[in-house]
Each structure stands twice: as C-alpha cells, then as structure tokens.
Write an enzyme that holds these catalytic residues in place. Structure first.
Site, PDB file in Angstrom:
ATOM      1  N   SER A 199      -0.098  -3.228  -4.374  1.00 43.22           N
ATOM      2  CA  SER A 199       1.352  -3.266  -4.570  1.00 43.22           C
ATOM      3  C   SER A 199       1.679  -3.429  -6.044  1.00 43.22           C
ATOM      4  CB  SER A 199       1.893  -4.474  -3.797  1.00 43.22           C
ATOM      5  OG  SER A 199       3.220  -4.739  -4.164  1.00 43.22           O
ATOM      6  N   LYS A 217      -2.931  -9.749  -2.708  1.00 48.51           N
ATOM      7  CA  LYS A 217      -3.196  -8.383  -3.178  1.00 48.51           C
ATOM      8  C   LYS A 217      -4.108  -8.417  -4.417  1.00 48.51           C
ATOM      9  CE  LYS A 217      -0.857  -6.184  -0.076  1.00 48.51           C
ATOM     10  NZ  LYS A 217      -1.592  -5.496   0.990  1.00 48.51           N
ATOM     11  N   GLY A 256       2.035   0.357  12.004  1.00 44.89           N
ATOM     12  CA  GLY A 256       3.127  -0.149  11.167  1.00 44.89           C
ATOM     13  C   GLY A 256       3.890   0.973  10.457  1.00 44.89           C
ATOM     14  N   TYR A 264       1.786 -13.966  -1.377  1.00 47.48           N
ATOM     15  CA  TYR A 264       1.574 -12.574  -0.952  1.00 47.48           C
ATOM     16  C   TYR A 264       0.963 -11.762  -2.095  1.00 47.48           C
ATOM     17  CZ  TYR A 264       2.535  -7.649  -0.183  1.00 47.48           C
ATOM     18  OH  TYR A 264       2.394  -6.289  -0.086  1.00 47.48           O
TER      19      TYR A 264
HETATM   20  P1  NAD Z   1       3.879  -3.199   8.433  1.00 48.34           P
HETATM   21  O1  NAD Z   1       4.014  -4.648   8.735  1.00 48.34           O
HETATM   22  O2  NAD Z   1       4.841  -2.246   9.034  1.00 48.34           O
HETATM   23  O3  NAD Z   1       2.397  -2.711   8.820  1.00 48.34           O
HETATM   24  C1  NAD Z   1       1.281  -3.591   8.828  1.00 48.34           C
HETATM   25  C2  NAD Z   1       0.577  -3.397  10.154  1.00 48.34           C
HETATM   26  O4  NAD Z   1      -0.575  -4.240  10.188  1.00 48.34           O
HETATM   27  C3  NAD Z   1       1.457  -3.806  11.355  1.00 48.34           C
HETATM   28  O5  NAD Z   1       1.393  -2.789  12.332  1.00 48.34           O
HETATM   29  C4  NAD Z   1       0.833  -5.103  11.862  1.00 48.34           C
HETATM   30  O6  NAD Z   1       0.972  -5.258  13.260  1.00 48.34           O
HETATM   31  C5  NAD Z   1      -0.609  -4.925  11.440  1.00 48.34           C
HETATM   32  N1  NAD Z   1      -1.338  -6.163  11.201  1.00 48.34           N
HETATM   33  C6  NAD Z   1      -0.929  -7.239  10.466  1.00 48.34           C
HETATM   34  N2  NAD Z   1      -1.905  -8.177  10.440  1.00 48.34           N
HETATM   35  C7  NAD Z   1      -2.934  -7.683  11.165  1.00 48.34           C
HETATM   36  C8  NAD Z   1      -4.227  -8.187  11.499  1.00 48.34           C
HETATM   37  N3  NAD Z   1      -4.633  -9.399  11.081  1.00 48.34           N
HETATM   38  N4  NAD Z   1      -5.046  -7.423  12.256  1.00 48.34           N
HETATM   39  C9  NAD Z   1      -4.639  -6.194  12.693  1.00 48.34           C
HETATM   40  N5  NAD Z   1      -3.432  -5.676  12.401  1.00 48.34           N
HETATM   41  C10 NAD Z   1      -2.596  -6.409  11.635  1.00 48.34           C
HETATM   42  O7  NAD Z   1       3.860  -3.046   6.832  1.00 48.34           O
HETATM   43  P2  NAD Z   1       3.913  -1.757   5.921  1.00 48.34           P
HETATM   44  O8  NAD Z   1       5.189  -1.784   5.188  1.00 48.34           O
HETATM   45  O9  NAD Z   1       3.524  -0.563   6.673  1.00 48.34           O
HETATM   46  O10 NAD Z   1       2.780  -2.131   4.861  1.00 48.34           O
HETATM   47  C11 NAD Z   1       1.452  -1.696   5.007  1.00 48.34           C
HETATM   48  C12 NAD Z   1       0.617  -2.250   3.859  1.00 48.34           C
HETATM   49  O11 NAD Z   1       1.176  -1.834   2.627  1.00 48.34           O
HETATM   50  C13 NAD Z   1       0.567  -3.773   3.815  1.00 48.34           C
HETATM   51  O12 NAD Z   1      -0.733  -4.150   3.429  1.00 48.34           O
HETATM   52  C14 NAD Z   1       1.564  -4.129   2.742  1.00 48.34           C
HETATM   53  O13 NAD Z   1       1.243  -5.346   2.112  1.00 48.34           O
HETATM   54  C15 NAD Z   1       1.385  -2.965   1.779  1.00 48.34           C
HETATM   55  N6  NAD Z   1       2.564  -2.735   0.961  1.00 48.34           N
HETATM   56  C16 NAD Z   1       3.784  -2.532   1.557  1.00 48.34           C
HETATM   57  C17 NAD Z   1       4.900  -2.335   0.778  1.00 48.34           C
HETATM   58  C18 NAD Z   1       6.270  -2.184   1.405  1.00 48.34           C
HETATM   59  O14 NAD Z   1       7.262  -2.378   0.710  1.00 48.34           O
HETATM   60  N7  NAD Z   1       6.376  -1.821   2.674  1.00 48.34           N
HETATM   61  C19 NAD Z   1       4.792  -2.300  -0.619  1.00 48.34           C
HETATM   62  C20 NAD Z   1       3.536  -2.477  -1.191  1.00 48.34           C
HETATM   63  C21 NAD Z   1       2.420  -2.688  -0.399  1.00 48.34           C
HETATM   64  C1  WQD Z   2      14.818  -4.286  -4.187  1.00 46.36           C
HETATM   65  C2  WQD Z   2      16.032  -4.639  -5.034  1.00 46.36           C
HETATM   66  C3  WQD Z   2      16.584  -6.980  -4.973  1.00 46.36           C
HETATM   67  C4  WQD Z   2      17.659  -7.057  -0.708  1.00 46.36           C
HETATM   68  C5  WQD Z   2       9.358  -6.126  -2.496  1.00 46.36           C
HETATM   69  C6  WQD Z   2       8.114  -6.914  -2.735  1.00 46.36           C
HETATM   70  C7  WQD Z   2       7.042  -6.028  -3.305  1.00 46.36           C
HETATM   71  C8  WQD Z   2       6.832  -4.810  -2.418  1.00 46.36           C
HETATM   72  C9  WQD Z   2       8.108  -4.098  -2.129  1.00 46.36           C
HETATM   73  C10 WQD Z   2       5.097  -5.303  -0.870  1.00 46.36           C
HETATM   74  C11 WQD Z   2      15.849  -5.928  -5.824  1.00 46.36           C
HETATM   75  C12 WQD Z   2      17.676  -6.166  -4.342  1.00 46.36           C
HETATM   76  C13 WQD Z   2      17.252  -6.662  -1.974  1.00 46.36           C
HETATM   77  C14 WQD Z   2      19.012  -7.461  -0.508  1.00 46.36           C
HETATM   78  C15 WQD Z   2      19.449  -7.010  -2.844  1.00 46.36           C
HETATM   79  N1  WQD Z   2       6.308  -5.167  -1.141  1.00 46.36           N
HETATM   80  N2  WQD Z   2      18.125  -6.645  -3.027  1.00 46.36           N
HETATM   81  N3  WQD Z   2      19.846  -7.419  -1.594  1.00 46.36           N
HETATM   82  O1  WQD Z   2      11.720  -7.121  -4.291  1.00 46.36           O
HETATM   83  O2  WQD Z   2      11.409  -4.874  -5.414  1.00 46.36           O
HETATM   84  O3  WQD Z   2       9.800  -5.603  -3.741  1.00 46.36           O
HETATM   85  O4  WQD Z   2       9.065  -5.021  -1.612  1.00 46.36           O
HETATM   86  O5  WQD Z   2       4.143  -5.247  -1.594  1.00 46.36           O
HETATM   87  O6  WQD Z   2       5.892  -6.799  -3.368  1.00 46.36           O
HETATM   88  O7  WQD Z   2       8.401  -7.952  -3.654  1.00 46.36           O
HETATM   89  O8  WQD Z   2      12.036  -4.966  -2.970  1.00 46.36           O
HETATM   90  O9  WQD Z   2      13.653  -4.135  -1.340  1.00 46.36           O
HETATM   91  O10 WQD Z   2      13.285  -6.631  -1.551  1.00 46.36           O
HETATM   92  O11 WQD Z   2      14.461  -5.404  -3.383  1.00 46.36           O
HETATM   93  O12 WQD Z   2      20.248  -6.992  -3.764  1.00 46.36           O
HETATM   94  O13 WQD Z   2      19.423  -7.850   0.593  1.00 46.36           O
HETATM   95  O14 WQD Z   2      17.139  -4.879  -4.154  1.00 46.36           O
HETATM   96  O15 WQD Z   2      17.102  -8.044  -5.715  1.00 46.36           O
HETATM   97  O16 WQD Z   2      16.526  -5.759  -7.047  1.00 46.36           O
HETATM   98  P1  WQD Z   2      11.302  -5.734  -4.207  1.00 46.36           P
HETATM   99  P2  WQD Z   2      13.360  -5.304  -2.207  1.00 46.36           P
END
Ligand code: NAD
Ligand code: WQD
Length: 339
Positions: free
Chosen positions: A126, A154, A12, A150
């Site tokens: 997160s 976490k 991912g 979601y």
């Molecule tokens: P992503 O979807 O790109 O990566 C997740 C990976 O896990 C993918 O490759 C998917 O195929 C794999 N996957 C999902 N479910 C699975 C399962 N049951 N078994 C095996 N593989 C599985 O997401 P990302 O942005 O790289 O996020 C990675 C982690 O970080 C996640 O746990 C996400 O919740 C957390 N996170 C992401 C963000 C963000 O904004 N990207 C923010 C905070 C936390």
């Molecule tokens: C950022 C800002 C929106 C899209 C999310 C999850 C959080 C974490 C990170 C996983 C906000 C604004 C967004 C658009 C916009 N993920 N926005 N137009 O909401 O801070 O966090 O991703 O853990 O849990 O909630 O990130 O990138 O969606 O938004 O105006 O089309 O951009 O309102 O102010 P967010 P985001």
C-alpha cells in the site's frame, strides 16, 4: 501463458476483480478466503461473468495445515496474496489482531509455499508505507515508514519478503503498492461491499448518493492543496487488477524482489471527487466540512512509470469511469451482495 494461480482473499473487493481478470486471461484460479469481510456471492458472480469456475476453499490463511492440503491438491504456479485486515482506524484499536492476521497469516502462507516449492508471490502492499511523503509524485525509492498498526503490517511484510529473497534466490516476489483503489467492474455485478460505516471516501460518497447516509463529512479544508481538501491518486479497481494479471504473467522473469507503485499519476481532491461523482451519477452529494481526520496527509500521488517499464502496464481509466462504475454498482446493489 496459463497455469494455476492461488488467490488469497479472492472473494474480497480487489480479489474478486482480479480473479475475474485472471480467468479471462486463461488462468485456473483457486481462491482461499475465510469470508470475514466478503461473501461467496462475489465469486458466484465472477463465475457467471467469466463463464468459468473458481475452485474455492473457505479457510483462514493462519491454518497452515489446511493451506498445505490446498498445495498438495494443486500444482500452483504463483500466489496473489490479498487476504488480510485493512481498516486503518480499527488497526489502532485491535493491533494484535492486525499483526496476527496480516503478519502471522503471511508467514503461514509463505511456509506452505516453501514446502511445496512454490516461490512466486504477488503481494498487496500500500502507498501507506510512504507515510507522509516529503514530496509528490512518489517513486518507489522514497523512504518507507508507518503511522499506524495496519501500515506497519504492510511495512513488516515487505521486509519479511525481502529477507526471504536474500536467503533464497529462487523466490520471485512482486510488491505492489496500491494508491487509492475505487470503482467497480463495468457490468455492475461486482464491486466494493463495505460492512458498516465505510471508512473510505468513495463508498461513503456512493452511500450518500443512494440515500443510505445523509451527508458526507469532508475531513478538513485547510490543507495546502488545490482547494484545501486532501488529494489522492484514485485508481480504477479493474486497472489495478489488470496489473496483477500482468505481474503473474511476468513473474518468472522477475527474480528477487520487484517493488512497483500502482496509481494513475494524477491527484484529485475530495471536492473534485464529489463534483465528478455528482456529474457521473446525476445525484446530489450533500457534505459538510469537519475537523481533519487524525493521521491523514495532505496529498499523495504516484509516479507509476516503473510499473509501465517492468510490466508494460499503465492505468487506462480516468476519474469519470471510476465514479460512473462505482455508481452503477451502488445503484444496482444498494445493499451490496445482500441484494
Ligand atoms: P477486502 O477486505 O475486500 O478483501 C480481503 C479479503 O481477505 C476478504 O475477502 C476477507 O474475507 C479475506 N480475509 C481477511 N483475513 C483473512 C484470513 N486471515 N484468512 C483468509 N481470508 C482472509 O479488501 P480489499 O480492499 O480487496 O484489499 C485487498 C488487499 O489489498 C488487502 O491486503 C489490503 O490491505 C490491500 N490494500 C487495499 C487497499 C484499499 O484501499 N482497498 C489499498 C491498499 C492495499
Ligand atoms: C481519501 C480522502 C480523506 C472519508 C486509505 C488508507 C490507505 C489505503 C487506502 C489500504 C482523504 C477524505 C475520506 C470521508 C473524507 N488502504 N475523506 N471523508 O486515507 O487516502 O487511504 O485507503 O492500504 O492505507 O489509509 O483513503 O478513502 O479514507 O480518504 O473527507 O468520509 O478522502 O481525508 O483526504 P486514504 P480514504
């Protein structure tokens, strides 16, 4: 330090960058991923960039038997656990799927680890666990809460890991609370490849700039912030990945549970991001202001000083690098890994 690291969800967005940095730091990396939200092409590119190979197993972490086979084949030092579902809006529509994949998936992984006496895990938490924070910047001792399924996954996984550490002092657990990861590797070869309409700001902005979408909807301009739009702590995905490498390097000395914010400590508004992106890319990003998105908060940024103290880590990249790198990836791969 070297050894074998198991990366769940390593194909991912954040997982592929972390796999690359772990390889560069001298670790052997084993990736398990069901490819539900990614493609194997990301790992092929990681192999090319690093000149090293990744051992890959296509499996779902809920399949404990298959995970047990992986642990029996490799002496794994530590696990970096990314695998799971992450779309906030979708989690309210299909909560059971989120609870099953994220929580049951994690339980399955922990059982396999326990059986093979591997008790070191770095978990992707997160900033969403802070809910609507009473003030900013946010420190790790702020109260935690969740406003959607979601976020609850976490929060519950964090609690499960805390219970585990209480039950058995041999566990070393690092909970990394990410703020808003954006950007891509400098090479432009790996980056974020969202399926369908992006939920997050940066991928949406990038797709507008590259001409795949007409305009950005800015979700509200009446928040009590610098210009009325939402403020977030955006962090470069390479900085974030670097923190994981440092966590793995230090985990032997971190007994029990260590909880760390990963952010830069700076907040940027939606309009500031649009402006920075336009400057970095030389492209226009047309936008219109629409209603607030339900569940959004006004502002959120980290106090990341604990991560500096504990891991010797701090973010290096500024907003210009983040948007320029995001754009390089988007421009060179307009259809993500499908190209
Ligand atoms: P992503 O979807 O790109 O990566 C997740 C990976 O896990 C993918 O490759 C998917 O195929 C794999 N996957 C999902 N479910 C699975 C399962 N049951 N078994 C095996 N593989 C599985 O997401 P990302 O942005 O790289 O996020 C990675 C982690 O970080 C996640 O746990 C996400 O919740 C957390 N996170 C992401 C963000 C963000 O904004 N990207 C923010 C905070 C936390
Ligand atoms: C950022 C800002 C929106 C899209 C999310 C999850 C959080 C974490 C990170 C996983 C906000 C604004 C967004 C658009 C916009 N993920 N926005 N137009 O909401 O801070 O966090 O991703 O853990 O849990 O909630 O990130 O990138 O969606 O938004 O105006 O089309 O951009 O309102 O102010 P967010 P985001």
């Amino acid at each position: 330090m070297s050894g074998k690291v198991l990366v769940t969800g390593g194909a991912g967005y954040i997982g592929s960058h972390t796999t690359l940095l772990l390889l560069e730091a001298g670790f052997e990396v084993i990736v398990v991923d069901n490819l539900s939200n990614s493609s194997l092409e990301s790992l092929r590119r990681v192999e090319k960039l690093s000149g090293k190979s990744v051992t890959f197993y296509k499996l779902d972490i809920r399949e404990t038997d298959k995970l047990l086979n992986v642990f029996s084949e490799h002496k794994i030092h530590s696990v970096v656990h990314f695998a799971g579902l992450k779309a906030v809006g979708e989690s309210s529509q299909i909560p059971l799927e989120y609870y099953e994949q994220n929580i049951y998936g994690t339980l399955s992984l922990l059982k396999a680890m326990q059986k093979y006496d591997c008790r070191r895990i770095v978990f992707s938490s997160s900033a969403t666990v802070y809910g609507d924070p009473a003030s900013v910047p946010i420190t790790e001792d702020f109260p935690i809460s969740a406003t959607n399924p979601y976020g609850r996954t976490k929060l519950y996984i964090e609690e499960i890991l805390r219970d585990l550490a209480i039950s058995d002092s041999k566990w070393n657990i690092i909970l990394l609370r990410y703020f808003n990861p954006i950007g891509a590797h400098k090479s432009g070869k790996i980056g974020e490849d969202p399926q369908g309409i992006p939920n997050n700001l940066l991928p949406f902005v990038s797709q507008v700039a590259v001409g795949k979408r007409e305009k950005l909807s800015v979700f509200g301009d009446d928040y009590p912030t610098v210009d009325g739009t939402g403020v977030r702590d955006y962090i470069h995905v390479v900085d974030l990945s670097d923190a994981h490498v440092k966590a793995v390097q230090k985990i032997d000395n971190l007994t029990g549970v260590t909880t760390l914010n990963l952010g830069t400590g700076n907040g940027y508004s939606v309009l500031q991001i649009v402006e920075a992106f336009q400057k970095g890319s030389g492209k226009q990003v047309p936008y219109q202001v629409v209603e607030r998105r339900p569940g959004d908060i006004a502002e959120c940024w980290a106090d990341a000083s604990l991560a500096k103290k504990v891991l010797g880590w701090q973010a290096c990249f500024g907003i210009e690098d983040m948007v320029t790198d995001a754009w390089r990836w988007q421009e060179r791969n307009p259809n993500g890994y499908d190209d």
